[in-house]
Scaffold this motif. Structure first.
Motif, PDB file in Angstrom:
ATOM      1  N   PRO A 197       0.827  -1.213   0.000  1.00  0.00           N
ATOM      2  CA  PRO A 197       0.000   0.000   0.000  1.00  0.00           C
ATOM      3  C   PRO A 197       0.858   1.259   0.000  1.00  0.00           C
ATOM      4  O   PRO A 197       1.887   1.321   0.687  1.00  0.00           O
ATOM      5  CB  PRO A 197      -0.820  -0.122   1.284  1.00  0.00           C
ATOM      6  N   GLN A 198       0.457   2.246  -0.757  1.00  0.00           N
ATOM      7  CA  GLN A 198       1.197   3.505  -0.875  1.00  0.00           C
ATOM      8  C   GLN A 198       0.865   4.380   0.336  1.00  0.00           C
ATOM      9  O   GLN A 198      -0.037   5.216   0.301  1.00  0.00           O
ATOM     10  CB  GLN A 198       0.838   4.189  -2.197  1.00  0.00           C
ATOM     11  N   THR A 199       1.628   4.215   1.399  1.00  0.00           N
ATOM     12  CA  THR A 199       1.337   4.889   2.673  1.00  0.00           C
ATOM     13  C   THR A 199       1.435   6.407   2.559  1.00  0.00           C
ATOM     14  O   THR A 199       0.695   7.108   3.248  1.00  0.00           O
ATOM     15  CB  THR A 199       2.267   4.374   3.789  1.00  0.00           C
ATOM     16  N   LYS A 200       2.305   6.918   1.702  1.00  0.00           N
ATOM     17  CA  LYS A 200       2.413   8.384   1.575  1.00  0.00           C
ATOM     18  C   LYS A 200       1.152   9.006   0.984  1.00  0.00           C
ATOM     19  O   LYS A 200       0.936  10.203   1.078  1.00  0.00           O
ATOM     20  CB  LYS A 200       3.657   8.790   0.779  1.00  0.00           C
ATOM     21  N   GLU A 201       0.279   8.164   0.390  1.00  0.00           N
ATOM     22  CA  GLU A 201      -1.023   8.614  -0.111  1.00  0.00           C
ATOM     23  C   GLU A 201      -2.138   8.299   0.882  1.00  0.00           C
ATOM     24  O   GLU A 201      -3.319   8.388   0.542  1.00  0.00           O
ATOM     25  CB  GLU A 201      -1.326   7.956  -1.463  1.00  0.00           C
ATOM     26  N   GLY A 202      -1.768   7.869   2.083  1.00  0.00           N
ATOM     27  CA  GLY A 202      -2.762   7.582   3.113  1.00  0.00           C
ATOM     28  C   GLY A 202      -3.391   6.211   3.001  1.00  0.00           C
ATOM     29  O   GLY A 202      -4.378   5.908   3.679  1.00  0.00           O
ATOM     30  N   ILE A 203      -2.837   5.354   2.155  1.00  0.00           N
ATOM     31  CA  ILE A 203      -3.375   4.002   1.981  1.00  0.00           C
ATOM     32  C   ILE A 203      -2.734   3.105   3.040  1.00  0.00           C
ATOM     33  O   ILE A 203      -1.515   2.977   3.093  1.00  0.00           O
ATOM     34  CB  ILE A 203      -3.100   3.465   0.565  1.00  0.00           C
TER      35      ILE A 203
END
Length: 193
Positions: A161-167
């Motif tokens: 998950p792309q954590t920097k996008e809040g995912i």
């Protein structure tokens, strides 16, 4: 008839003047969008109908009311018949994102799925319904137009998950888990799935 969502309440574009109980109706030509959005957000109105006499021009006229953001996304199936979902802002969603530069909308959709989940080897099988929702960025309302594609992949690696996008999660969901996830999803996603 088109549905544009403000959170989970629809603005319905139609040529018909009738509206169901619990809804309001306005002429598209004269409506002030900020007021419509506020009314949907701050009242118990279930829907707002915007009417226009020409079905062929109704969407085009509506899209001129606010700036547009173009996005692409995917409903991705793996070889086990599962669908790829992401979890962001405490809701289940499908991977999608904004178009960059002059890339095609198909390239946008594939890039965004890859970035948001780590899934590779994506193949578009067909276009799906286009969805519309209104969002607020920098104190301005905009219409996000998302072009969706059904995709397949044979990717069997780890989801990232792309954590920097809040995912916070990326998961393959079978039919039973998908049904449960859709209870905590967006109206556009429910319609699409």
């Amino acid at each position: 008839m088109y549905h544009i969502f403000v959170n989970d309440k629809p603005i319905i574009l139609t040529t018909k003047d009738k509206k169901p109980k619990g809804a309001k109706s306005y002429k598209l030509k004269t409506v002030i969008m900020r007021r419509v959005i506020k009314k949907l957000n701050k009242s118990d109105i279930e829907a707002i109908y915007l009417t226009h006499h020409n079905e062929d021009k109704i969407l085009k006229k509506f899209l001129k009311k606010l700036p547009n953001v173009i996005a692409g996304g995917g409903k991705v199936h793996n070889q086990h018949g599962e669908v790829l979902f992401i979890y962001r802002n405490d809701r289940w969603d499908l991977p999608k994102g904004k178009a960059e530069g002059k890339e095609s909308i198909e390239d946008t959709a594939i890039r965004e799925v890859e970035e948001e989940t780590g899934v590779k080897n994506l193949t578009i099988t067909k276009p799906l319904e286009t969805t519309y929702h209104i969002l607020k960025r920098n104190n301005r309302y905009k219409i996000k137009i998302t072009y969706w594609f059904e995709m397949n992949t044979d990717y069997d690696g780890k989801l990232e998950p792309q954590t920097k996008e809040g995912i916070t999660k990326a998961k393959w969901l079978n039919k039973k888990k998908m049904k449960k996830a859709l209870k905590n999803s967006y109206a556009n996603i429910k319609r699409l799935v």
